[in-house]
Design a protein around this motif. Structure first.
Motif, PDB file in Angstrom:
ATOM      1  N   ASN A 286     -14.356   2.147  10.831  1.00 33.78           N
ATOM      2  CA  ASN A 286     -14.258   3.460  10.192  1.00 33.78           C
ATOM      3  C   ASN A 286     -15.296   3.560   9.081  1.00 33.78           C
ATOM      4  OD1 ASN A 286     -13.363   5.994   9.449  1.00 33.78           O
ATOM      5  ND2 ASN A 286     -11.523   5.255   8.422  1.00 33.78           N
TER       6      ASN A 286
ATOM      7  N   ARG B  22     -15.056   6.375   6.622  1.00 31.57           N
ATOM      8  CA  ARG B  22     -13.849   6.386   5.766  1.00 31.57           C
ATOM      9  C   ARG B  22     -13.002   7.627   6.060  1.00 31.57           C
ATOM     10  NH1 ARG B  22     -12.144   2.317   3.686  1.00 31.57           N
ATOM     11  NH2 ARG B  22     -11.451   3.213   1.745  1.00 31.57           N
TER      12      ARG B  22
ATOM     13  N   GLU C 235       0.825  -1.206   0.000  1.00 31.26           N
ATOM     14  CA  GLU C 235       0.000   0.000   0.000  1.00 31.26           C
ATOM     15  C   GLU C 235       0.856   1.251   0.000  1.00 31.26           C
ATOM     16  OE1 GLU C 235      -3.443   0.503   2.382  1.00 31.26           O
ATOM     17  OE2 GLU C 235      -3.705  -1.646   2.707  1.00 31.26           O
TER      18      GLU C 235
ATOM     19  N   HIS D 279      -9.614   0.564   7.545  1.00 37.57           N
ATOM     20  CA  HIS D 279     -10.726  -0.229   7.024  1.00 37.57           C
ATOM     21  C   HIS D 279     -11.610  -0.778   8.136  1.00 37.57           C
ATOM     22  CE1 HIS D 279      -8.708   0.048   3.185  1.00 37.57           C
ATOM     23  NE2 HIS D 279      -7.615  -0.448   3.724  1.00 37.57           N
TER      24      HIS D 279
END
Length: 188
Positions: free
Chosen positions: A138, A141, A113, A135
């Protein structure tokens, strides 16, 4: 004459007895000294073995790193004109990519990532903050700062000397880093 001979024999026996007692005392003292010395050496050996077995992690590791390197001055221009690579294991290449505006990208090959990052240079240290959208837990987001790292430059690498991590609730901790993390400079 018999009395003189008897007294001489008794004196010789007494001296022999006393002499052997003295030798026995010296042997006991030497054995005691050797035993104490062996015990001291055993304790020191056990302490050294225990110290070797106890691996430095987290803050203890970070503090010990500064004692072993010479820190060089670094500038924003120098950061942006080079590529900074860390290889945690074979076929895995993480990197830090600095942009001129105080922002950049941190790629973690273990997680596969990219993370947004901001950085600033103060004195001879580089402070990097990394951001992510968790992820778990949350739903909104929401992007959070998930770590703050401090690096120094030793002449060829950026070496991590401090780190704080954060969760979505704001809980802070020092990661239990066990290895020296250094990003080697690769010229463009």
């Amino acid at each position: 004459m018999a009395n003189i001979m008897k007294t001489t024999i008794q004196t010789i026996i007494a001296l022999t007895f006393l002499s052997s007692c003295g030798q026995k005392t010296r042997q006991n003292e030497q054995q005691t000294t050797n035993s104490e010395k062996n015990q001291t050496e055993l304790v020191l050996t056990e302490k050294n073995t225990a110290q070797e077995a106890k691996k430095k992690v987290g803050q203890e590791l970070f503090k010990s790193i500064l004692d072993t390197i010479s820190v060089k001055t670094i500038s924003t221009d120098f950061l942006t004109n080079n590529r900074w690579i860390y290889i945690p294991f074979d076929n895995c290449e993480s990197y830090l990519k600095f942009q001129v505006n105080g922002k950049g990208v941190s790629y973690n090959c273990e997680m596969e990532e990219d993370y947004e990052m901001t950085y600033k240079v103060e004195g001879n240290k580089v402070f990097i903050a990394e951001y992510d959208i968790p992820h778990v837990d949350n739903e909104e987001r929401k992007k959070i700062k998930f770590r703050d790292d401090t690096y120094v430059y030793n002449g060829h690498s950026l070496i991590l000397i401090d780190s704080k991590m954060y969760n979505i609730g704001g809980l802070e901790w020092t990661p239990k880093t066990e290895v020296i993390i250094n990003y080697d400079r690769k010229k463009y």
